[in-house]
Design a protein around this motif. Structure first.
Motif, PDB file in Angstrom:
ATOM      1  N   GLU A  60      49.274  68.404 151.871  1.00 63.52           N
ATOM      2  CA  GLU A  60      50.062  68.817 150.710  1.00 63.52           C
ATOM      3  C   GLU A  60      51.280  67.934 150.461  1.00 63.52           C
ATOM      4  O   GLU A  60      51.786  67.880 149.341  1.00 63.52           O
ATOM      5  N   GLN A  61      51.782  67.261 151.482  1.00 67.05           N
ATOM      6  CA  GLN A  61      52.959  66.403 151.331  1.00 67.05           C
ATOM      7  C   GLN A  61      52.669  65.036 151.949  1.00 67.05           C
ATOM      8  O   GLN A  61      53.285  64.637 152.930  1.00 67.05           O
ATOM      9  N   THR A  62      51.714  64.358 151.341  1.00 68.49           N
ATOM     10  CA  THR A  62      51.253  63.101 151.935  1.00 68.49           C
ATOM     11  C   THR A  62      52.343  62.045 152.012  1.00 68.49           C
ATOM     12  O   THR A  62      52.409  61.292 152.986  1.00 68.49           O
ATOM     13  N   GLY A  63      53.202  61.979 151.012  1.00 67.65           N
ATOM     14  CA  GLY A  63      54.253  60.959 151.011  1.00 67.65           C
ATOM     15  C   GLY A  63      55.188  61.067 152.198  1.00 67.65           C
ATOM     16  O   GLY A  63      55.297  60.131 153.014  1.00 67.65           O
ATOM     17  N   PRO A  64      55.887  62.209 152.351  1.00 66.90           N
ATOM     18  CA  PRO A  64      56.780  62.357 153.505  1.00 66.90           C
ATOM     19  C   PRO A  64      56.065  62.240 154.841  1.00 66.90           C
ATOM     20  O   PRO A  64      56.616  61.696 155.807  1.00 66.90           O
ATOM     21  N   PHE A  65      54.832  62.756 154.899  1.00 65.59           N
ATOM     22  CA  PHE A  65      54.078  62.712 156.150  1.00 65.59           C
ATOM     23  C   PHE A  65      53.832  61.280 156.587  1.00 65.59           C
ATOM     24  O   PHE A  65      54.164  60.870 157.703  1.00 65.59           O
ATOM     25  N   TRP A  66      53.235  60.466 155.701  1.00 69.52           N
ATOM     26  CA  TRP A  66      52.896  59.097 156.073  1.00 69.52           C
ATOM     27  C   TRP A  66      54.128  58.203 156.185  1.00 69.52           C
ATOM     28  O   TRP A  66      54.134  57.239 156.960  1.00 69.52           O
ATOM     29  N   GLU A  67      55.176  58.530 155.453  1.00 68.67           N
ATOM     30  CA  GLU A  67      56.419  57.769 155.602  1.00 68.67           C
ATOM     31  C   GLU A  67      56.973  57.913 157.012  1.00 68.67           C
ATOM     32  O   GLU A  67      57.351  56.926 157.654  1.00 68.67           O
ATOM     33  N   ALA A  68      57.016  59.166 157.515  1.00 73.50           N
ATOM     34  CA  ALA A  68      57.536  59.395 158.862  1.00 73.50           C
ATOM     35  C   ALA A  68      56.701  58.682 159.910  1.00 73.50           C
ATOM     36  O   ALA A  68      57.237  58.062 160.847  1.00 73.50           O
ATOM     37  N   LEU A  69      55.379  58.751 159.769  1.00 71.53           N
ATOM     38  CA  LEU A  69      54.503  58.107 160.741  1.00 71.53           C
ATOM     39  C   LEU A  69      54.614  56.586 160.696  1.00 71.53           C
ATOM     40  O   LEU A  69      54.656  55.918 161.731  1.00 71.53           O
ATOM     41  N   ALA A  70      54.640  56.031 159.487  1.00 74.63           N
ATOM     42  CA  ALA A  70      54.702  54.576 159.353  1.00 74.63           C
ATOM     43  C   ALA A  70      56.002  54.011 159.906  1.00 74.63           C
ATOM     44  O   ALA A  70      56.019  52.950 160.537  1.00 74.63           O
ATOM     45  N   ARG A  71      57.103  54.717 159.683  1.00 75.08           N
ATOM     46  CA  ARG A  71      58.393  54.205 160.158  1.00 75.08           C
ATOM     47  C   ARG A  71      58.504  54.290 161.676  1.00 75.08           C
ATOM     48  O   ARG A  71      59.155  53.443 162.301  1.00 75.08           O
TER      49      ARG A  71
END
Length: 608
Positions: A60-71
């Motif tokens: 449901e919140q792909t942006g924040p999720f993948w941002e945290a993982l990528a960083r």
């Protein structure tokens, strides 16, 4: 791009009575403690308290999720400014825009700083008991020397390099060396013929090829350098061939050829990494489709690396210190993702398996598991179906207690093979993750049933592609080669179920009126032609000569009719109102029955 916290949720052919045992897949190490112990990035999401809510958040919140993982999971040289742009419906999706990183730094340098002597690769050579351990420090030095060698021979950012090598440490170093200097690698499976290799070199516009003098697999030697010699004659773009030594045999060297190990020893063990954009091309990998020409699929840097690292960790339940055993060849996407990039990004110890499942005997996999204490074993249904035909003793005589997770990849796994894998190999205690992914556009081309629990059983391809032992072959690709024979007017290749290979090809041919070759000679010539032009595994199992193919009045071949005949379902041909010549179908049915009778007689003689 949601992270499936319960694996890929595509456990094909999963028996109903065993599904309950799999419900905790991927989360069984979470015992109700802090969710941050399972995924540290969950600390950024206050609403997440358990794996299921973490999965929900990822959807449901792909942006924040993948941002945290990528960083947190990747080392960036320039931080990204936007997480994602575009969507799959348009075929355009970009990730981590504005960011810069280097894949080889993420796979090597940062681990060398932390644990330089940790084993990165265990090269399980063709002969059992002759494994070689390569540390992260040694692999980085090897990669840097090879990267400097590539630069000295004119390779720069954006140039294409074709790698035609068996699974060995130098092949991994070659991939990472290309990534380090920004070159694009194109790994070609070292079983393809010279013409198939040449097609891929030309399409990629490669300037340089890396190979070995000879390959060694299953106790047999393959002349890989000779194949490259024949291929580059057809490839004017190739300016240099780097040749490593897998065996002691010296091979003829032309003016294009350079001995790789000698060249590498001239170079420094450090090489400055090139900053690559998130969406720059990392590699090309060719796949067969429904057209006659192989298609080069593009994978870029950041999104691909993060995906392989995360799926390696969570789908296979990888933990630091585990020995990860993917027995796929590096020439396939499985080898790229789960022998090289995913495990190395996670700082894992990963297996490079050079041999076959039955060399020197059918216990080879399980002897290797016992000797190397492999924790995750990842193989193909074709190999599983092959091995279950032997006595279970070949498995049970070896200690497999180190295995925590079993994996299946490359093609659908049938119920019998799944149950044997689960019951015999895994002693009924190891979950099986049955993985798949797509090539090209969002539509995978696979048909599936979905169970009430949400699991998927993949039933097979919906387009004209044959999956032979995990190798995808376009029927048009086979037909294109068959039609090159001077006696063949037209052909139609059909895939049919095969108890070991998963699928095999059955080719119908119509002869030119001028043809006078005996049938047996023609069949042998056609099989040899396909072996030469594509690969040995692509050769048809059966070739049937017929007067004409079943066609609609508009001239389109009715492949569904041929498929039903090959599957021995001639009484299920369906609507034939658009068929131009009904007698052609009757003739094909009779010819198929005769061919099967002849085959049965030959098998009886061989067994006798």
């Amino acid at each position: 791009m949601a992270l499936a916290m319960q694996g890929f949720r595509c456990l094909r052919a999963l028996p109903q009575r065993l599904r309950g045992r799999m419900s905790a897949l991927g989360t069984r190490d979470w015992s109700g403690g802090p969710i941050t112990a399972y995924m540290p990035e969950a600390a950024s999401f206050p609403e997440v308290v358990d794996p299921q809510s973490l999965y929900k958040m990822s959807v449901e919140q792909t942006g924040p999720f993948w941002e945290a993982l990528a960083r947190s999971r990747l080392m960036w040289q320039t931080p990204f400014q936007a997480v994602q742009e575009g969507d799959l419906s348009s075929g355009q999706a970009k990730w981590f825009l504005g960011g810069q990183l280097n894949v080889s730094v993420n796979c090597l340098d940062r681990h060398v700083h932390a644990s330089p002597d940790k084993v990165a690769l265990i090269w399980e050579k063709d002969e059992p008991g002759h494994e070689e351990h390569i540390s992260y420090r040694k692999l980085l030095e090897m990669t840097c020397r090879l990267a400097n060698t590539l630069k000295r021979h004119g390779i720069r950012k954006g140039d294409r390099v074709t790698i035609y090598m068996p699974s060995c440490p130098l092949a991994v170093a070659a991939m990472l060396a290309c990534a380090r200097i920004g070159a694009i690698h194109n790994v070609v499976f070292a079983g393809f013929s010279a013409e198939a290799l040449a097609d891929r070199i030309r399409d990629a516009e490669s300037q340089l090829v890396i190979t070995v003098n000879q390959g060694l697999r299953g106790g047999k030697i393959t002349e890989l350098k000779k194949t490259v010699d024949d291929a580059v004659k057809l490839c004017p773009s190739v300016k240099r061939v780097l040749v490593a030594m897998r065996t002691d045999l010296k091979v003829p060297m032309s003016e294009l050829d350079v001995p790789l190990e000698e060249e590498m020893m001239k170079e420094d063990t450090t090489c400055a990494p090139v900053a690559m954009g998130s969406e720059d091309v990392l590699f090309l990998l060719y796949t067969s489709g429904s057209t006659g020409k192989p298609k080069g699929l593009v994978h870029t840097h950041a999104g691909y690396l993060l995906h392989t690292a995360l799926t390696h960790k969570y789908v296979f339940d990888y933990h630091d210190g585990d020995v990860f055993g993917c027995v796929a060849d590096i020439g396939w996407i499985t080898g790229h993702s789960y022998v090289v990039y995913g495990p190395l990004c996670n700082g894992a110890t990963t297996i490079l398996f050079e041999s076959t499942p039955v060399y020197p005997n059918p216990g080879r996999y399980w002897e290797t598991v016992e000797r190397l204490r492999i924790n995750q074993f990842y193989g193909a249904p074709t190999a599983i179906r092959l091995l279950l035909k032997y006595k279970d003793d070949w498995v049970t005589r070896h200690d497999r207690s180190s295995i925590k997770t079993l994996g299946s990849v490359g093609e659908p796994i049938n119920t019998e093979a799944w149950e044997w894998y689960f019951r015999v190999v895994g002693d009924g205690r190891c979950p099986i993750v049955d993985t798949w992914w797509q090539t090209g556009y969002f539509f995978t081309g696979d048909g599936a049933y979905r169970s009430d629990e949400g699991y998927y059983q993949i039933t097979g391809r919906l387009d004209d592609v044959i999956n032979v032992s995990g190798h995808r072959l376009g029927t048009a690709e086979i037909e294109d080669v068959v039609n090159q024979h001077s006696s063949v007017a037209e052909s139609a290749a059909i895939g049919y179920p095969h108890e070991v290979k998963g699928e095999a090809s059955y080719v119908f041919i119509v002869l030119k009126k001028s043809s006078s070759l005996p049938r047996e000679q023609l069949v042998q010539e056609l099989k040899a032609l396909v072996s030469q032009k594509i690969a040995k595994y692509a050769a048809p199992d059966f070739i049937q000569v017929t007067r004409r193919l079943p066609k609609t009045r508009s001239g389109k071949i009715m492949r569904r009719v041929l498929r039903k005949i090959v599957e021995n379902k001639a009484n299920e041909l369906g609507d034939l109102t658009t068929l131009d010549d009904h007698e052609a179908v009757e003739e094909i049915v009779e010819g198929h029955e005769q061919l099967m009778q002849e085959h049965a007689v030959r098998q009886g003689r061989n067994q006798g």
